[in-house]
Design a protein around this motif. Sequence first.
Motif, PDB file in Angstrom:
ATOM      1  N   HIS A 140      27.772  -4.553  -3.826  1.00 34.80           N
ATOM      2  CA  HIS A 140      29.126  -5.027  -4.132  1.00 34.80           C
ATOM      3  C   HIS A 140      29.490  -6.237  -3.284  1.00 34.80           C
ATOM      4  O   HIS A 140      30.007  -7.242  -3.791  1.00 34.80           O
ATOM      5  N   ARG A 141      29.232  -6.190  -1.988  1.00 39.00           N
ATOM      6  CA  ARG A 141      29.651  -7.257  -1.078  1.00 39.00           C
ATOM      7  C   ARG A 141      28.896  -8.554  -1.318  1.00 39.00           C
ATOM      8  O   ARG A 141      29.371  -9.631  -0.979  1.00 39.00           O
ATOM      9  N   GLY A 196      36.393  -5.151 -10.211  1.00 39.14           N
ATOM     10  CA  GLY A 196      35.477  -4.872  -9.108  1.00 39.14           C
ATOM     11  C   GLY A 196      34.320  -3.994  -9.535  1.00 39.14           C
ATOM     12  O   GLY A 196      33.757  -4.162 -10.624  1.00 39.14           O
ATOM     13  N   THR A 197      33.988  -3.017  -8.688  1.00 40.92           N
ATOM     14  CA  THR A 197      32.810  -2.168  -8.888  1.00 40.92           C
ATOM     15  C   THR A 197      33.221  -0.711  -8.772  1.00 40.92           C
ATOM     16  O   THR A 197      34.009  -0.350  -7.894  1.00 40.92           O
ATOM     17  N   GLN A 201      27.373  -0.421  -1.233  1.00 36.50           N
ATOM     18  CA  GLN A 201      28.326  -1.326  -0.597  1.00 36.50           C
ATOM     19  C   GLN A 201      27.730  -2.727  -0.475  1.00 36.50           C
ATOM     20  O   GLN A 201      28.425  -3.734  -0.681  1.00 36.50           O
ATOM     21  N   ALA A 241      39.164   0.328 -10.497  1.00 30.57           N
ATOM     22  CA  ALA A 241      38.021  -0.562 -10.244  1.00 30.57           C
ATOM     23  C   ALA A 241      38.068  -1.837 -11.075  1.00 30.57           C
ATOM     24  O   ALA A 241      37.132  -2.637 -11.029  1.00 30.57           O
ATOM     25  N   PHE A 283      31.530   3.004  -8.060  1.00 26.08           N
ATOM     26  CA  PHE A 283      30.314   3.627  -7.536  1.00 26.08           C
ATOM     27  C   PHE A 283      30.349   5.107  -7.868  1.00 26.08           C
ATOM     28  O   PHE A 283      31.182   5.861  -7.344  1.00 26.08           O
ATOM     29  N   LEU A 308      36.012  -1.858  -4.496  1.00 26.46           N
ATOM     30  CA  LEU A 308      34.852  -0.978  -4.644  1.00 26.46           C
ATOM     31  C   LEU A 308      35.411   0.438  -4.632  1.00 26.46           C
ATOM     32  O   LEU A 308      35.903   0.913  -3.602  1.00 26.46           O
TER      33      LEU A 308
END
Length: 469
Positions: free
Chosen positions: A187-188, A239-240, A184, A236, A242, A197
């Motif tokens: 990503h942030r 974005g990312t 997290q 996603a 996981f 995410l």
Amino acid sequence: MQEGTPLRILFVDDERDLVSSLSRYFRLKGFETKGAYGVADGVALLEEERAAGRRLDVVVTDLRMPDGDGLAVVRAVRRIFPGCPVLVLTAFGTVATSVEAMRLGAVTMLEKPIPVADLEREVRSAVATGAEVEAGLSAAVGAGVVGNSAAIREVFDTLVRVAPSNSSVLITGESGTGKELIAQAVHRLSRRALGPLVAVNCAAIPEQLLESELFGHVRGAFTGAQQARTGRFKLADGGTIFLDEIGEMPLILQGKLLRVLQERVIEPLGGNKGEPVDFRVIAATNKDLEALAAEGKFRLDLFYRLNVVPLVLPRLRDRKGDVPVLVRHFLDKVSAKDLIFTAEAMDALERYSWPGNVRELQNLVERLAVLKGAGEVALADLPGPIRAGMGPQVPASQLPASELAAGTSALPPEGIDLYAALAELEDRLINEALERSGGNKNQAAKILKLNRTTLVEKLKKRAKADNES
């Protein structure tokens, strides 16, 4: 840094006149300055500042000095003041040296001679960027990954440097070390922070459904597929993604995942048209993927594709100095600020090996907060395994049956209900296995050397007994 507090800058250079003139200029600009005249002097001054509890906001170091390489100063700053930006001055810069300096964490390399106004601009920019990174990092990991130890600060340092890139990250570490929180945080702090995410637990989704979860499916792709489904990779986009417990992914899907990572194109199950997708991948595992690859259980080419930037999380027993910080953090989190651990209890927590890592500590603190509410947490309030290394402080007759069954004390004179003790021991071991596996019943059953159906039946019986009580 508090508002109104002067910025503190350290100059490291064997040219004393240069250090003196730079110090004069920056003092006139409102800085507080320190000067060191070589690598050894610079490293010693860094240690001295830390020992005195003083901060440094930026370090400017020469590259070549008679007693060593300025990169040693960069390494020392990373170790002693991990969040402090470093600028390297040199008249002998090479591409290789620049790459190494950046790898170690230097903000930039500047060519000598540099106009002092230009240096000031670079210094202020580095300080501003460092402050933003620290603030973002604090917000990102404040949910649980906290600490001041060298081991965790090294993780933070790597995290801050890798987050802005688009490189794949592989997070490894034992269960309970905070892998999801670190994901997290990456990503942030990344340029994708405004994008989604999307998390996938590869161990929690049945093998026959995982491909559809990851890549989606078209209507009619298989029996029961009455409508199309968007996969996690598509969700996603921008974005990312996981991929947690990546070591549990079936081999048959690893090849398809590898193609997606290489081509950035997904093809839904049952479809015949690829869709381009923009994503960054972060994977996590508590397994040794290279060892699995050697056993033929994990694709080595997929490991290399995922392991572009490795982030290895330390075990809590390797950062025991962080235990008091974590305890205070968890107490604040559950609003139990009036609960105080005695010195003896805290010493026991720091001695314990924490097989469940930070998650185990968090569960303990929350449990004590519920049971105690306020006041002191003494050694006698802690579970037997944690007290075990502290000597026989509590009479055996006062210990719960489960702890006697676990072998942490002698049989009490008044005797014991053996069946109750064994039942309590079984419950505790099941709880620990579930905690270590993150709630995954398949993994918990493997830990306990049980069939999954046997474990499920035991959990059902326990739930029924709890409902009836």
